[in-house]
Design a protein around this motif. Structure first.
Motif, PDB file in Angstrom:
ATOM      1  N   PRO A  28       0.815  -1.223   0.000  1.00 17.72           N
ATOM      2  CA  PRO A  28       0.000   0.000   0.000  1.00 17.72           C
ATOM      3  C   PRO A  28       0.842   1.264   0.000  1.00 17.72           C
ATOM      4  N   ASN A  94      -8.620   0.184  -5.950  1.00 21.03           N
ATOM      5  CA  ASN A  94      -8.464   0.633  -4.557  1.00 21.03           C
ATOM      6  C   ASN A  94      -7.643   1.922  -4.504  1.00 21.03           C
ATOM      7  N   LEU A  97      -6.256   3.262  -1.162  1.00 19.40           N
ATOM      8  CA  LEU A  97      -5.172   2.479  -0.578  1.00 19.40           C
ATOM      9  C   LEU A  97      -3.847   2.737  -1.291  1.00 19.40           C
ATOM     10  N   TYR A  98      -3.935   3.052  -2.592  1.00 21.61           N
ATOM     11  CA  TYR A  98      -2.712   3.141  -3.398  1.00 21.61           C
ATOM     12  C   TYR A  98      -2.390   4.530  -3.926  1.00 21.61           C
TER      13      TYR A  98
END
Length: 215
Positions: A28, A94, A97-98
């Motif tokens: 992440p 995501n 998250l990234y």
């Protein structure tokens, strides 16, 4: 016991690098900034892809072509491409998250592309196994298959590069309506899909006689 030759060692190295690439890309943004992840991912993927070019050249130049190499070379390519594409897709789905946000339209197009690539690769690998059992020979990748692989590698490289270029432009005060659009990614995904489908159809046509008859 005979030793594995250099081209086959390079093929296996490419195969073993797939989990390294996948784990690295799944870290992440809180663990590693996305710019570093994309930059390092690009370098690892490019070096791994380089082994695909080297193993074939060395095998032909030194007359080291083997059935193992003809079979495992495209299999290693499939693991390399599919593993990286799935990791990139997970990142796209995501963004919180990234740290990289893609337009929903592009994520949808890319999701469909990944599904088609996986379906094509599994279908052709299965067909290759049928041809091995039917003829006793391993069919090497043809020109369309090689172009398909080049397009897939180019597409993945663009997926790494384009967000980095956009981040640099934004850092320098640029930007505008095209932020997050990623036109080059759209184009390379399209080309990848065209040659993925064309090469798959061509391979099926060549092996149809073994599918449509009892042997």
């Amino acid at each position: 016991m005979s030793k594995m030759n250099l081209p086959n060692k390079l093929t296996m190295l490419r195969l073993f690098m797939v989990p390294v690439m996948t784990v690295f890309l799944l870290l992440p943004d809180a663990w590693i900034p996305w710019q570093w992840a994309y930059g390092a991912g690009l370098v690892i993927f490019a070096l791994t892809s380089l082994t695909d070019m080297l193993d074939g050249k060395i095998a032909r130049a030194r007359n080291l072509i083997t059935n193992f190499g003809k079979f495992m070379d495209p299999v290693a390519d499939k693991f390399m491409v599919i593993g990286t594409m799935l990791a990139m897709l997970f990142r796209m789905m995501n963004p919180a998250l990234y740290g990289v946000a893609y337009q929903r339209a592009f994520v949808t197009v890319y999701f469909v592309a990944v599904l088609l690539v996986i379906f094509r690769e599994l279908a052709i690998t299965s067909l290759r196994l049928v041809l091995v059992n039917a003829s006793g020979k391993v069919v090497a990748a043809n020109m369309l298959g090689k172009i398909k692989t080049v397009c897939q590698i180019a597409c993945i490289c663009v997926l790494f590069i384009e967000p980095l270029i956009e981040a640099l432009v934004l850092h320098l005060g640029g930007g505008g309506a095209l932020v997050g659009v990623y036109l080059a990614s759209y184009i390379t995904v399209g080309l990848m899909l065209v040659f993925t489908l064309l090469s798959g159809i061509n391979y099926i046509k060549g092996g149809w006689k073994f599918i449509s008859t009892d042997w």
